[in-house]
Design an enzyme around this catalytic site. Sequence first.
Site, PDB file in Angstrom:
ATOM      1  N   GLY A   1       0.841  -1.192   0.000  1.00 29.84           N
ATOM      2  CA  GLY A   1       0.000   0.000   0.000  1.00 29.84           C
ATOM      3  C   GLY A   1       0.877   1.243   0.000  1.00 29.84           C
TER       4      GLY A   1
ATOM      5  CB  THR B   1       4.564   0.147   7.435  1.00 28.49           C
ATOM      6  OG1 THR B   1       4.963   1.381   8.035  1.00 28.49           O
ATOM      7  CG2 THR B   1       3.471   0.428   6.419  1.00 28.49           C
ATOM      8  N   GLY B   2       5.309  -1.325  10.596  1.00 29.12           N
ATOM      9  CA  GLY B   2       6.245  -2.132  11.364  1.00 29.12           C
ATOM     10  C   GLY B   2       7.711  -1.743  11.259  1.00 29.12           C
TER      11      GLY B   2
ATOM     12  CB  ALA C   1      23.761  -9.413  25.021  1.00 29.04           C
TER      13      ALA C   1
ATOM     14  CB  ILE D   1      16.492 -10.751  18.759  1.00 30.17           C
ATOM     15  CG1 ILE D   1      15.144 -10.091  18.481  1.00 30.17           C
ATOM     16  CG2 ILE D   1      16.830 -11.797  17.684  1.00 30.17           C
ATOM     17  CD1 ILE D   1      15.026  -9.412  17.132  1.00 30.17           C
TER      18      ILE D   1
ATOM     19  CB  SER E   1      19.825  -9.614  17.432  1.00 29.39           C
ATOM     20  OG  SER E   1      20.839 -10.179  18.255  1.00 29.39           O
TER      21      SER E   1
ATOM     22  NE  ARG F   1      12.025  -5.758  14.285  1.00 27.37           N
ATOM     23  CZ  ARG F   1      12.171  -6.585  13.243  1.00 27.37           C
ATOM     24  NH1 ARG F   1      13.197  -7.418  13.199  1.00 27.37           N
ATOM     25  NH2 ARG F   1      11.304  -6.585  12.257  1.00 27.37           N
TER      26      ARG F   1
ATOM     27  CG  HIS G   1      -0.115 -23.773  49.009  1.00 26.92           C
ATOM     28  ND1 HIS G   1       1.188 -23.324  48.977  1.00 26.92           N
ATOM     29  CD2 HIS G   1      -0.085 -25.044  49.496  1.00 26.92           C
ATOM     30  CE1 HIS G   1       1.986 -24.279  49.435  1.00 26.92           C
ATOM     31  NE2 HIS G   1       1.240 -25.341  49.759  1.00 26.92           N
TER      32      HIS G   1
END
Length: 477
Positions: free
Chosen positions: A124, A155-156, A193, A196, A281, A284, A456
């Site tokens: 899109g 859109t991440g 570290a 991910i 990693s 992002r 318990h």
Amino acid sequence: MSTPKQFDVVVIGGGPGGYIAAIRAAQLGFSVACIDEWSNAKGAPAPGGTCTNVGCIPSKALLQSSEHFEHAGHAFKEHGIEVSGLALNLPQMLKRKETIVKQNNDGILFLFKKNKVSFFHGRGAFAGTADGGYTINVTGPTTETLTTKHVVVATGSNARQLPGAEFDEKLILSNTGALAIDAVPAKLGVIGAGVIGLEMGSVWRRVGSDVTVLEGLPTFLGAVDEQIAKEAHKLFTKQGLKISLGCKIGAITKGAKNVTVEYADAKGEAQKAVFDKLIISIGRVPNTIGLNAETVGLALDERGFVAVDDECKTNLPNVWAVGDVVRGPMLAHKAEEEGVAVAERIAGQHGHVNFNTVPWVIYTSPEIAWVGRTEQQLKADGVAYKAGTFPFMANGRARALGDTSGMVKFLADATTDEILGVHIVGPMASELISEAVVAMEFRASSEDIARICHAHPSLSEATKEAALAVDKRSLNF
Ligand code: FAD
Ligand code: NAI
């Protein structure tokens, strides 16, 4: 050219932010389209975004399988269960993961149908403005033109590249390749570290890789409460993850079948490590490529995220953005909450996201989970607080499970006793944290939790005991 299809709301992106926004908007009576470009190996639509395809779901599938494998190899013996001829069937493990991913993809397509959301498989992009709204072009497997009053951009994000070490998903892997390694690498390198690195490092260590994690910062899991992070570091190291902090990564060179990483260690000494595979990693980046944001003047911030206010409004009227493509934690449940809130705001309701009570979970073994502020944050903010901790070692259910590592930690305001943060490293921390989220959402005190009857034997008794410990009156430790 076919006549444009008209909608009230068009959502670009079918990950947790987008598909949930689309469903909620449809529930509220709008005509809704959701566009997503993800395809599976057969070219069929695979909505669900990073989370479903190469994130939350497949990683948790592999974490579960690899944990079973490790338990069968070691932990079962203590229970009196002898296993012989234990073998890893990696293709089956990967196939199971793919099946679970597809079940989730299909589930979302079913939910779209059920809620009368029109799904378009393709990319899109903004094409312009029209009649006080927007025109969106869909290209790819589907070609369409849509017009709409409201647009939700969802859109991440994508894995951040390390300059000079392009992902080829064969030797140098992003999360995508890390979830699809088809033979256990004898030596696996991980740069970063973070969440991910630790989750994927755990998966491959459990099935037999010798895993080295190279972290740039001198501290381990800097965003996590220090006491919890120290405990986790100790436990992961004991399991065999080799974690080197304070590394400065230098040249990364690919050979025919391996990758060499040159780096300076924490002492500044030059090191060289050769790995069969290398996972990178290191965070992002928002995904706005191909959206054609400039056509309509959609503003991005200085880091490339779609710029939004607290309510996910962009600089353009009736254009909203949610999830990883905007500021805030890159978590599926945060994306979903924003998606719901935006749909409700479009409907004139008062959608709300409380960023102070978004839980975090790292699905290692033991799991790490937290909500609210850490002890170091409270110190930096000058807040007077009381702390209470309770070790799982003193919890009957944890002993019965054979999983006694870690603790629950409560932080409460020194004057009002309001819970300011809860931090857990231990079994089922991902589930236990929900009680703390609810408590904080209702602005409960540690005394409130301390006075609630907990079943318990259950791991949740450790939560109650940590709350009691705030007032120095835990009963079982
Ligand atoms: P995404 O899920 O990235 O979805 C965006 C979608 O939009 C994608 O399908 C993309 O193809 C599509 N798209 C992009 N541009 C266009 C366009 N122009 N047209 C059409 N479609 C487009 N979070 C958790 O909370 N828990 C976890 O356990 C967890 N585990 C993770 C494990 C890994 C390995 C990774 C990488 C992430 C993990 N996350 C986890 C983070 C989580 O995946 C993200 O926070 C979440 O997916 C963000 O949702 P989103 O809808 O904003 O974006
Ligand atoms: P991250 O931000 O969690 O960790 C990245 C790590 O890499 C940090 O420790 C950072 O200091 C280090 N780093 C950065 N640059 C470096 C360099 N040049 N050299 C060495 N180390 C370097 O990012 P990650 O692990 O890539 O995950 C991305 C995001 O995905 C997470 O922040 C989280 O939002 C989401 N996620 C969530 C999960 C969950 O909720 N369980 C699971 C996996 C991912």
